[in-house]
Design a protein around this motif. Sequence first.
Motif, PDB file in Angstrom:
ATOM      1  N   UNK A  92       0.762  -1.059  -0.191  1.00 56.89           N
ATOM      2  CA  UNK A  92       0.085  -0.093  -0.019  1.00 56.89           C
ATOM      3  C   UNK A  92       0.950   1.378  -0.149  1.00 56.89           C
ATOM      4  N   UNK A  93       0.524   2.248  -0.678  1.00 59.50           N
ATOM      5  CA  UNK A  93       1.278   3.656  -0.553  1.00 59.50           C
ATOM      6  C   UNK A  93       0.986   4.337   0.606  1.00 59.50           C
ATOM      7  N   UNK A  94      -0.351   4.030   0.988  1.00 55.85           N
ATOM      8  CA  UNK A  94      -0.584   4.738   2.410  1.00 55.85           C
ATOM      9  C   UNK A  94      -1.795   4.107   2.982  1.00 55.85           C
ATOM     10  N   UNK A  95      -1.893   4.286   4.239  1.00 57.03           N
ATOM     11  CA  UNK A  95      -2.946   3.829   5.244  1.00 57.03           C
ATOM     12  C   UNK A  95      -3.276   4.397   6.264  1.00 57.03           C
ATOM     13  N   UNK A  96      -3.994   3.821   7.372  1.00 59.88           N
ATOM     14  CA  UNK A  96      -4.346   4.656   8.479  1.00 59.88           C
ATOM     15  C   UNK A  96      -3.989   3.668   9.901  1.00 59.88           C
ATOM     16  N   UNK A 105      -4.278   8.944  12.261  1.00 58.19           N
ATOM     17  CA  UNK A 105      -3.183   9.259  11.600  1.00 58.19           C
ATOM     18  C   UNK A 105      -3.195   8.471  10.055  1.00 58.19           C
ATOM     19  N   UNK A 106      -3.038   9.188   8.982  1.00 57.96           N
ATOM     20  CA  UNK A 106      -2.608   8.502   7.769  1.00 57.96           C
ATOM     21  C   UNK A 106      -1.390   8.646   7.662  1.00 57.96           C
ATOM     22  N   UNK A 107      -0.756   7.541   7.262  1.00 58.50           N
ATOM     23  CA  UNK A 107       0.710   7.122   7.324  1.00 58.50           C
ATOM     24  C   UNK A 107       1.093   6.375   5.654  1.00 58.50           C
ATOM     25  N   UNK A 108       2.313   6.678   5.637  1.00 59.67           N
ATOM     26  CA  UNK A 108       3.118   6.104   4.416  1.00 59.67           C
ATOM     27  C   UNK A 108       4.031   5.168   5.054  1.00 59.67           C
ATOM     28  N   UNK A 109       4.039   3.751   4.898  1.00 66.09           N
ATOM     29  CA  UNK A 109       5.080   2.775   5.098  1.00 66.09           C
ATOM     30  C   UNK A 109       6.321   2.929   4.356  1.00 66.09           C
ATOM     31  N   UNK A 151      -0.778  12.957   3.867  1.00 70.44           N
ATOM     32  CA  UNK A 151      -2.007  13.507   4.008  1.00 70.44           C
ATOM     33  C   UNK A 151      -3.406  12.886   3.757  1.00 70.44           C
ATOM     34  N   UNK A 152      -4.570  13.249   3.728  1.00 73.53           N
ATOM     35  CA  UNK A 152      -5.633  12.877   3.394  1.00 73.53           C
ATOM     36  C   UNK A 152      -6.341  11.997   4.749  1.00 73.53           C
ATOM     37  N   UNK A 153      -7.509  11.467   4.607  1.00 71.45           N
ATOM     38  CA  UNK A 153      -8.004  10.630   5.916  1.00 71.45           C
ATOM     39  C   UNK A 153      -8.449   9.361   5.653  1.00 71.45           C
ATOM     40  N   UNK A 154      -8.638   8.830   4.488  1.00 65.04           N
ATOM     41  CA  UNK A 154      -9.281   7.434   4.409  1.00 65.04           C
ATOM     42  C   UNK A 154      -8.055   6.578   3.797  1.00 65.04           C
TER      43      UNK A 154
END
Length: 158
Positions: A92-96, A105-109, A151-154
């Motif tokens: 995934x490029x980003x998750x929560x 928090x929305x995060x990037x691994x 950034x973002x929320x979902x």
Amino acid sequence: MPKPPAPSSLFWKLHRRLARLNTVLFRRTRGRVGGTYFGGPPVLLLHHVGRRSGRARINPLIYLDDAPRLVIIASKGGVDTHPAWFHNLMAMSATEVELPGGERRRVRPRVAEGAERASLWERAVAIYRPYATYATHTRREIPVVVLEPAGGSAPEGR
């Protein structure tokens, strides 16, 4: 080194039920219950999507607050394989994540390497000693995952 026996399906059913119970307790009490691992290190809820199933999944994981980043350790897998949540997360490029207190928090691994990994590994082992013990029972280098703010929320895949 002989491969350890695979856990029984009964073990995995119990494991999944306890993880679901932890998630419910964590959310209902805003992290006051289920927010630590056996009264020790803090726990966050990691949202990810199964690579094969496409189903949303949640894992309670011990974390290290390295503001503004969070750090998690991909310890529990096989002798030479990483855990499924690690593979799902890295796809995934980003998750929560959900933190105690109800914060999301929305995060990037990304996987820490070199000196950064060594430093974060030492800090993580200081708060949860079984990581070091587990590392002696596996042939793989246990990944240290840094969750950078995004950034973002979902979460992706929801």
